[in-house]
Enzyme design. Sequence first.
Site, PDB file in Angstrom:
ATOM      1  N   LYS A 184       0.812  -1.216   0.000  1.00  0.00           N
ATOM      2  CA  LYS A 184       0.000   0.000   0.000  1.00  0.00           C
ATOM      3  C   LYS A 184       0.855   1.282   0.000  1.00  0.00           C
ATOM      4  CE  LYS A 184      -3.529  -2.516  -0.414  1.00  0.00           C
ATOM      5  NZ  LYS A 184      -4.361  -3.262   0.509  1.00  0.00           N
TER       6      LYS A 184
HETATM    7  C1  PLP Z   1      -5.391  -4.451   0.829  1.00  0.00           C
HETATM    8  C2  PLP Z   1      -6.862  -4.332   0.855  1.00  0.00           C
HETATM    9  C3  PLP Z   1      -7.596  -4.636   2.008  1.00  0.00           C
HETATM   10  C4  PLP Z   1      -7.000  -5.331   3.195  1.00  0.00           C
HETATM   11  O1  PLP Z   1      -6.081  -4.578   3.863  1.00  0.00           O
HETATM   12  P1  PLP Z   1      -5.329  -5.278   5.111  1.00  0.00           P
HETATM   13  O2  PLP Z   1      -4.602  -4.149   5.762  1.00  0.00           O
HETATM   14  O3  PLP Z   1      -4.415  -6.301   4.526  1.00  0.00           O
HETATM   15  O4  PLP Z   1      -6.366  -5.868   5.973  1.00  0.00           O
HETATM   16  C5  PLP Z   1      -8.950  -4.351   2.029  1.00  0.00           C
HETATM   17  N1  PLP Z   1      -9.563  -3.821   0.958  1.00  0.00           N
HETATM   18  C6  PLP Z   1      -8.903  -3.551  -0.182  1.00  0.00           C
HETATM   19  C7  PLP Z   1      -9.643  -2.938  -1.319  1.00  0.00           C
HETATM   20  C8  PLP Z   1      -7.536  -3.820  -0.273  1.00  0.00           C
HETATM   21  O5  PLP Z   1      -6.894  -3.588  -1.417  1.00  0.00           O
END
Ligand code: PLP
Length: 385
Positions: A184
């Site tokens: 991210k």
């Molecule tokens: C990465 C992602 C998540 C999950 O995030 P985590 O921090 O791994 O729980 C949820 N929704 C979307 C759209 C994502 O891309």
Amino acid sequence: MREHFLPYNLPDLGPEEEDAVIQALRSHWISRGPLTQKFEEELSQHLHGETVLALASCTAGMHLALLANDIGPGDEVITTPYTFAASVNVIIHVGATPVLVDIEKDTGNIDLSMVEQAITDKTKALLPVHYAGHAVDMRQLNRLRDAYHLVVVEDAAHAMASTYQGQPIGTFGNFTAFSFYATKNLTTGEGGALVVPDPELADKIRILSLHGMSRHAWNRYSAQGSWVYQIEAAGFKYNMTDLQAALGLVQLHKLTRMQKRRQDIARQFAEGLADLPVILPTQRDYAEHAWHLYPLRLITEALSLSRDQFIEELKVRNIGASVHFIPIHLHPYYQMRYGWTPGQFPNAEQFFEAEVSLPLYPSMTDDDVHDVIEAVRDIVLSHSR
Ligand SMILES: *Cc1c(COP(=O)(O)O)cnc(C)c1O
């Protein structure tokens, strides 16, 4: 052709992150502690003073937001088929029923103009996703929230640094969950944060995030702490740690710089690919894109190869790529449980069939960006019908 494989994604980590983690290790406070608190405070400042809880993940944040609002069995939560499994799983985990509404053809976001038709007496919440880092129309979203007295939990996993009419996502009065997963825009390896618009619920969520232990229990091993704690709810183990927060603080300090680079790369892609028979990601007037993803779409009728073959061709040219997302209703588990079938959400399926996420991350060099553009050009031009 490039000599080395360009990975689809790499976190932007350097000596500052290394130093910060080593310092955290040497402090011997490696679970939730003062750095996590500092990270929460700085995130709060970044988000115009909103109450922010640092957690184990975005998924944890969405789960707690639904729980704290007493959403459960018998309730419906409207979300998008064009997302990662986590958005739907949290609805299932609280015992509620996910209801899918198809997406807009340009942004890939839930089509808010179709949400009203899906609202029933049982609808308690909306869980939109800011796909790729492009904000949903917040004015339209909050109008629905207010008109139907719904809870909104924004899945902002892609939307750190994304804005709507110049205002950051996370500051629109909704529960907003950010992800700091490895891929991210801001990473702590694993991690997340939840904006809580209601300070009273913030205490409840904080308690739920750490076993249900009474407030301030996290510092029970410090000089100011006490061994006494009380369990006030059957909570979860959803806290962030200081090792993660150490990373997060450095990442937050360089977020503006990283975002500039993402914008710069997106601009280079747009210029370098403009004349090709492909669909470039849109940016509506109201949105400043966070460029978590660069979702290119192929016009497959104009090409003699499929999207999957296109990705193979990129790989042959030493370029990694990915696809976001396999629509929710195409996964066997959800089909079995909810009876969803292919064809039910045509916009999501068409988007999926044409989509390729190109590598876009701050540590890419201009040469890397150039190589991606040249590879895409080469494949498209040599496979045009
Ligand atoms: C990465 C992602 C998540 C999950 O995030 P985590 O921090 O791994 O729980 C949820 N929704 C979307 C759209 C994502 O891309």
